[in-house]
Design a protein around this motif. Structure first.
Motif, PDB file in Angstrom:
ATOM      1  N   TYR A  60      49.085  46.097 -22.503  1.00 40.14           N
ATOM      2  CA  TYR A  60      50.673  46.768 -22.712  1.00 40.14           C
ATOM      3  C   TYR A  60      51.195  46.954 -21.368  1.00 40.14           C
ATOM      4  N   VAL A  61      52.722  47.131 -21.115  1.00 40.15           N
ATOM      5  CA  VAL A  61      53.445  47.283 -19.938  1.00 40.15           C
ATOM      6  C   VAL A  61      53.668  48.493 -19.790  1.00 40.15           C
ATOM      7  N   GLU A  62      53.570  48.856 -18.515  1.00 37.44           N
ATOM      8  CA  GLU A  62      54.234  50.380 -18.004  1.00 37.44           C
ATOM      9  C   GLU A  62      55.376  49.849 -17.162  1.00 37.44           C
ATOM     10  N   LEU A  63      56.562  50.533 -17.358  1.00 38.27           N
ATOM     11  CA  LEU A  63      57.687  50.264 -16.326  1.00 38.27           C
ATOM     12  C   LEU A  63      57.748  51.551 -15.148  1.00 38.27           C
ATOM     13  N   LEU A  64      58.072  51.230 -13.974  1.00 35.71           N
ATOM     14  CA  LEU A  64      57.884  52.336 -12.921  1.00 35.71           C
ATOM     15  C   LEU A  64      59.054  52.244 -12.215  1.00 35.71           C
ATOM     16  N   ALA A  65      59.729  53.182 -11.846  1.00 37.15           N
ATOM     17  CA  ALA A  65      61.053  53.001 -11.224  1.00 37.15           C
ATOM     18  C   ALA A  65      60.554  53.493  -9.829  1.00 37.15           C
ATOM     19  N   VAL A  66      61.223  52.833  -8.708  1.00 36.74           N
ATOM     20  CA  VAL A  66      60.854  53.117  -7.392  1.00 36.74           C
ATOM     21  C   VAL A  66      62.338  53.589  -6.732  1.00 36.74           C
ATOM     22  N   ASP A  67      61.887  54.743  -6.023  1.00 35.01           N
ATOM     23  CA  ASP A  67      63.212  55.363  -5.691  1.00 35.01           C
ATOM     24  C   ASP A  67      63.214  54.867  -3.991  1.00 35.01           C
ATOM     25  N   CYS A  68      64.415  55.731  -3.341  1.00 35.14           N
ATOM     26  CA  CYS A  68      64.666  55.199  -2.094  1.00 35.14           C
ATOM     27  C   CYS A  68      63.677  55.382  -1.060  1.00 35.14           C
ATOM     28  N   ALA A  69      62.890  56.485  -1.404  1.00 37.85           N
ATOM     29  CA  ALA A  69      61.639  56.956  -0.369  1.00 37.85           C
ATOM     30  C   ALA A  69      60.396  55.804  -0.809  1.00 37.85           C
ATOM     31  N   GLY A  70      60.424  55.163  -1.925  1.00 32.20           N
ATOM     32  CA  GLY A  70      59.110  54.565  -2.300  1.00 32.20           C
ATOM     33  C   GLY A  70      58.159  55.222  -3.287  1.00 32.20           C
ATOM     34  N   ALA A  71      58.820  56.436  -3.719  1.00 36.81           N
ATOM     35  CA  ALA A  71      58.093  57.176  -4.792  1.00 36.81           C
ATOM     36  C   ALA A  71      58.325  56.497  -6.071  1.00 36.81           C
ATOM     37  N   LEU A  72      57.209  56.503  -7.067  1.00 33.80           N
ATOM     38  CA  LEU A  72      57.116  55.939  -8.141  1.00 33.80           C
ATOM     39  C   LEU A  72      57.014  56.736  -9.345  1.00 33.80           C
ATOM     40  N   THR A  73      57.974  56.566 -10.167  1.00 35.79           N
ATOM     41  CA  THR A  73      57.954  57.422 -11.395  1.00 35.79           C
ATOM     42  C   THR A  73      57.878  56.555 -12.793  1.00 35.79           C
TER      43      THR A  73
ATOM     44  N   PRO B 265      68.583  57.664  -6.357  1.00 31.97           N
ATOM     45  CA  PRO B 265      68.297  56.907  -7.601  1.00 31.97           C
ATOM     46  C   PRO B 265      67.161  56.025  -7.445  1.00 31.97           C
ATOM     47  N   ALA B 266      66.730  55.557  -8.753  1.00 37.09           N
ATOM     48  CA  ALA B 266      65.775  54.550  -9.036  1.00 37.09           C
ATOM     49  C   ALA B 266      66.493  53.248  -8.374  1.00 37.09           C
ATOM     50  N   GLN B 267      65.619  52.596  -7.281  1.00 36.32           N
ATOM     51  CA  GLN B 267      66.245  51.212  -6.694  1.00 36.32           C
ATOM     52  C   GLN B 267      65.969  49.932  -7.350  1.00 36.32           C
ATOM     53  N   ASN B 268      64.567  50.047  -7.850  1.00 35.35           N
ATOM     54  CA  ASN B 268      63.947  48.953  -8.648  1.00 35.35           C
ATOM     55  C   ASN B 268      63.189  49.502  -9.718  1.00 35.35           C
ATOM     56  N   VAL B 269      63.020  48.588 -10.664  1.00 36.17           N
ATOM     57  CA  VAL B 269      62.195  48.818 -11.782  1.00 36.17           C
ATOM     58  C   VAL B 269      61.099  47.919 -11.860  1.00 36.17           C
ATOM     59  N   ILE B 270      59.729  48.181 -11.712  1.00 38.48           N
ATOM     60  CA  ILE B 270      58.565  47.297 -11.689  1.00 38.48           C
ATOM     61  C   ILE B 270      57.971  47.353 -12.887  1.00 38.48           C
ATOM     62  N   GLU B 271      57.470  46.060 -13.575  1.00 40.56           N
ATOM     63  CA  GLU B 271      56.819  45.981 -14.641  1.00 40.56           C
ATOM     64  C   GLU B 271      55.099  46.016 -14.163  1.00 40.56           C
ATOM     65  N   ALA B 272      54.377  46.974 -14.759  1.00 39.62           N
ATOM     66  CA  ALA B 272      53.080  46.976 -14.384  1.00 39.62           C
ATOM     67  C   ALA B 272      52.243  46.622 -15.744  1.00 39.62           C
ATOM     68  N   CYS B 273      51.230  45.659 -15.650  1.00 39.94           N
ATOM     69  CA  CYS B 273      50.433  45.456 -16.811  1.00 39.94           C
ATOM     70  C   CYS B 273      49.485  46.424 -16.944  1.00 39.94           C
ATOM     71  N   ARG B 274      49.126  47.007 -18.070  1.00 40.84           N
ATOM     72  CA  ARG B 274      48.141  47.956 -18.397  1.00 40.84           C
ATOM     73  C   ARG B 274      47.246  47.273 -19.352  1.00 40.84           C
ATOM     74  N   CYS B 275      45.929  48.088 -19.572  1.00 42.84           N
ATOM     75  CA  CYS B 275      44.953  47.591 -20.579  1.00 42.84           C
ATOM     76  C   CYS B 275      44.557  48.888 -21.385  1.00 42.84           C
ATOM     77  N   ASP B 276      44.278  48.775 -22.642  1.00 48.84           N
ATOM     78  CA  ASP B 276      43.869  49.954 -23.399  1.00 48.84           C
ATOM     79  C   ASP B 276      42.386  49.442 -24.040  1.00 48.84           C
ATOM     80  N   ASP B 277      41.777  50.703 -24.447  1.00 50.58           N
ATOM     81  CA  ASP B 277      40.622  50.401 -24.953  1.00 50.58           C
ATOM     82  C   ASP B 277      40.387  51.064 -26.288  1.00 50.58           C
ATOM     83  N   THR B 278      40.992  50.266 -27.376  1.00 44.59           N
ATOM     84  CA  THR B 278      41.270  50.847 -28.764  1.00 44.59           C
ATOM     85  C   THR B 278      39.951  51.075 -29.597  1.00 44.59           C
TER      86      THR B 278
END
Length: 796
Positions: A662-675, A639-652
């Motif tokens: 804006y913010v993208e939430l990323l899940a880090v699983d046991c193997a370090g893969a990001l979703t 399962p996801a072990q951590n949830v990371i908040e990554a700051c992103r930028c948009d060109d509107t």
């Protein structure tokens, strides 16, 4: 279905029966792995001995590789258990001293893999964006300015939710999310400690309902699954919610399909020894095998009588009894032995002779003959003990391996072809660098400093670009990972000013997908390696739409920001590019059937088939399947072990520059893969759909110096009945309200309260990088006068 071998017995006559058999055939061990990860199979042989003799200790006679090649002798020295993967992950927050003053001024994170043997391996080092590796400059103790965090469960009018607190330099901030740890939560009503349903009353039970996954089960075709069950904490009853296919990750509700059983368990069906159907007069009507079928949990499901000659269901005519049956109704004892009938033409026909023996005296009273299929048989030739035939089939042993046909064309060597950089760097400061193909071929390219700026600009930037192309494999999942890197040296004579250069990847001319920057204010004499990597559509890479671009300042005269003008030369070398097509799902499973000699262990045949038994031809490289984690038992889903908040930028507005964060939430699983869990507004109050995501550090030399910001002081006096609203000031940073000669009214998210005579109330941002002070906040003069002192952010 073959009849079981007859036990070594003299039939009561005192004469040994000359029957020789291999009582301990060769066996194959569980798969092992070499240091490079390839799978091998040890071949272990036990010596053939006569019945009744002590079996020899088994010995290793050789090993098989995935191609089916047999190598005699001891196993390779680097053989060991196959990699067990990560059983847990640990995320550490550390601090870095980037300016060399000995004090921490930046934070970064390390993700560690904890293996089953207790060892730990560093998987990922990053700052805000886990997809961008980070190399710390000078790691130091986190003694100042480093964040700490904690998550607690609270309740409001809608029920329980998670509040994630973060402390930085003594100041706390928090975000609210649902119990899944990802979905933003908007508070309704009063927030408090959860004491029961809806935040009030008595807790429903002492321990919350907890789902769990049971492992070790497989479908009938060998696919590993996990069954998810939930225990109700109030009743302790257990319900089966569904099951997960551990190979594909697919979820199915309800019970698993019929035929699911413990992985590797051969007890789904079991046959008992040979029995007899004995009639009332003692005659044996037929030979019978008893087939037991088991449920996946090991309990008995059904029992069936089987005709050993045909495998069909047997209909019992008399009494099912052990052969011989000393307690049969006729008082007789039954013996079975195999004899051979040698016909006149030399043909040898084996058959069964069923002797009837008196239970008291032991004397033979008669016999009945049967063919090996259980039908009556009448001998016509010379009878005797069966002897081994000169041309009898040699002893063979068969092992079956589940392998995967691994695609071999997923990492082609890309071609890198020089092209004009103007479409990717369209600014008037840019100058194309001739002879850049030397760099793309792995050589050295020098970018000399410039004497002055390009006409009408404040600088000169030397640029180069190339097109990346790699042939697309026959099978891929639709994406490819592209990575480029180059060694960079700053030749001087001056130190650089602000952002001085970059290495980037583009998909088309306007879509930059990866960026690596040289250090800000790059000093003369600096040397380092820039790396940019991104996942791109496989079709775009194969079509030649992916480009690599380098751009470095040769002259910078940006006014007050960079006095005096800076002249900088650069040397680029050791350029490299790699491509890896994602070939998930491109490794079909197949069975490799290996036949070995019982005596020597040597391979006599290798046959590949599909899982349903049809012939299969390997098109790639045979190797270990990774769906079950490369182990004999299925790997627990991660399962996801951590949830990371990554700051992103948009060109509107389409100008290529970031204007909305804006913010993208990323899940880090046991193997370090990001979703990615989704994109949200900066305050996480709702979802956000970006228009055209851009790098927050986008470079635009035409924009000139970055804007300067300041704080403007404001003051206002409210007479009785007048109101001031914070929402009218988008860049509000602080406000202080004081009541004089009467009362005022203050309305916030907590409701309306009284500002008493002489009372002062103050609100302000906690950190310099906070965007603004947010409401709701309205202040009104009631029976007296209210003075307001507030500050707002302005652009100078």
């Amino acid at each position: 279905m073959a009849v079981e071998p007859i036990p070594c017995d003299d039939g009561g006559t005192g004469t040994p029966v000359e029957v020789t058999t291999c009582c301990s055939p060769s066996i194959a061990s569980a798969p092992l792995c070499r240091a490079d990860g390839t799978t091998i199979l040890a071949v272990v042989r036990s010596g053939c001995v006569e019945c009744g003799a002590t079996a020899e200790d088994p010995t290793v006679v050789g090993w098989l590789d995935t191609a089916g090649t047999f190598t005699p002798g001891a196993l390779p020295a680097d053989t060991g258990p196959c990699e067990a993967g990560c059983v847990d992950t640990v995320c550490r927050t550390l601090c870095d001293d980037t300016d060399g003053d000995g004090a921490p001024d930046a934070t970064y994170s390390e993700l560690w893999c904890i293996r089953a043997d207790g060892t730990a391996e560093l998987v990922l080092t990053y700052q805000d964006d886990p997809s961008t590796p980070y190399t710390p400059t000078a790691p130091v103790e986190c003694t100042y300015g480093c964040p700490d965090s904690e998550t607690v469960t609270l309740c409001d009018a809608s029920g329980p939710f998670l509040r994630r607190y973060t402390w930085l330099d003594g100041t706390a901030s928090y975000v609210d999310v649902a119990l899944d740890g990802a979905t933003p939560h908007v508070v309704t009503g009063t927030v408090g400690v959860c004491t029961g349903e809806g935040g009030t009353g008595t807790p429903p039970c002492a321990e919350q309902t907890t789902p769990a996954a049971t492992l070790g089960l497989c479908l009938a075709d060998g696919t590993p699954i996990a069954v998810v069950i939930t225990r109700a904490c109030d009743t302790s009853t257990v319900t089966q919610d569904g099951w997960i296919n551990l190979t594909t990750g697919a979820w199915s509700a309800g019970a698993p399909p019929a035929g699911a059983q413990a992985c590797g368990d051969s007890r789904a069906f079991e046959l008992a020894g040979l029995l007899c159907d004995v009639l009332a007069d003692g005659t044996v009507a037929g030979l019978v095998l008893v087939e037991y079928e088991y449920n996946p949990d090991g309990s008995l499901a059904s029992v069936r009588l089987v005709d050993p000659g045909t495998g069909n269901t047997y209909t019992l005519q008399g009494e099912l009894s052990i052969c011989p049956a000393g307690n049969s109704p006729a008082g007789t004892d039954l013996d079975l032995t195999v004899l051979c009938d040698t016909l006149a033409d030399g043909t040898v026909v084996p058959f069964l002779r069923d002797y009837r023996r008196d239970a008291t005296s032991g004397q033979i009273t008669g016999h009945t003959d049967y063919a090996l299929d259980g039908t009556p048989y009448t001998p016509t030739g010379t009878l005797g003990i069966c002897q081994p035939q000169a041309d009898e089939e040699p002893c063979r042993n068969t092992s079956t391996l589940l392998l995967c046909d691994l695609p071999a064309d997923g990492t082609p060597t890309p071609t890198v072809t020089d092209t004009g950089p103007a479409p990717y760097y369209p600014y008037t400061t840019g100058i194309s660098t001739p002879g850049a193909q030397t760099l793309w071929d792995g050589g050295t390219l020098t970018l000399p400093d410039a004497a002055g700026p390009q006409p009408g600009t404040g600088g000169t930037v030397r640029t180069a670009a190339a097109i990346l192309h790699a042939p697309r494999p026959a099978c891929d999942a639709g994406t490819a990972h592209v990575a480029v890197q180059v060694d960079v040296s700053q030749l001087g004579p001056d130190d650089g000013c602000r952002t001085t250069g970059f290495l980037a990847l583009y998909n088309g001319t306007a879509n930059r997908v990866a960026l690596a920057l040289a250090p800000v204010n790059t000093p003369a004499g600096w040397a380092g390696t820039l790396t940019a990597e991104a996942d791109v559509p496989a079709a775009d890479l194969a079509a030649g739409n992916i480009a690599v671009v380098v751009a470095f300042d040769a002259y910078d005269d940006s006014g007050a920001a960079c006095p005096p003008p800076r002249h900088t030369g650069w040397e680029l070398s050791q350029f490299g590019a790699t491509v890896v097509y994602d070939q998930t799902g491109c490794a079909p499973q197949f069975l490799r059937n290996i036949t070995t000699d019982c005596e020597t262990g040597a391979i006599t045949a290798v046959v590949d088939t599909t899982l349903d038994g049809t012939p299969y031809t390997v098109s790639g490289e045979p190797g270990q399947c990774t769906a079950a984690g490369g182990q004999c038992c299925p790997e627990q889903p991660c399962p996801a072990q951590n949830v990371i908040e990554a700051c992103r930028c948009d060109d509107t507005d389409g100008d290529g520059l970031p204007d909305v964060g804006y913010v993208e939430l990323l899940a880090v699983d046991c193997a370090g893969a990001l979703t990615s869990l989704g994109t949200f507004t900066r305050d996480l109050t709702g979802p956000y759909t970006p228009v055209a995501p851009v790098d927050c550090d986008a470079i635009d030399d035409e924009e000139g110096a970055p804007p300067a910001f300041g704080v403007q002081a404001r003051r206002r006096e409210l007479a009785a009945g007048q109101t001031w609203d914070a929402s009218a000031w988008p860049t509000l940073q602080s406000v202080t309200a004081v009541a004089h000669g009467g009362t005022g009214l203050v309305t916030t998210a907590d409701g309306t309260s009284t500002l008493h005579p002489g009372e002062a109330a103050t609100w302000s941002i906690a950190r310099e990088d906070d965007a603004r002070l947010t409401g709701p906040l309205t202040i009104a003069a009631d029976t007296g006068t209210v003075t307001l002192s507030y500050t707002i952010g302005v652009t100078l």
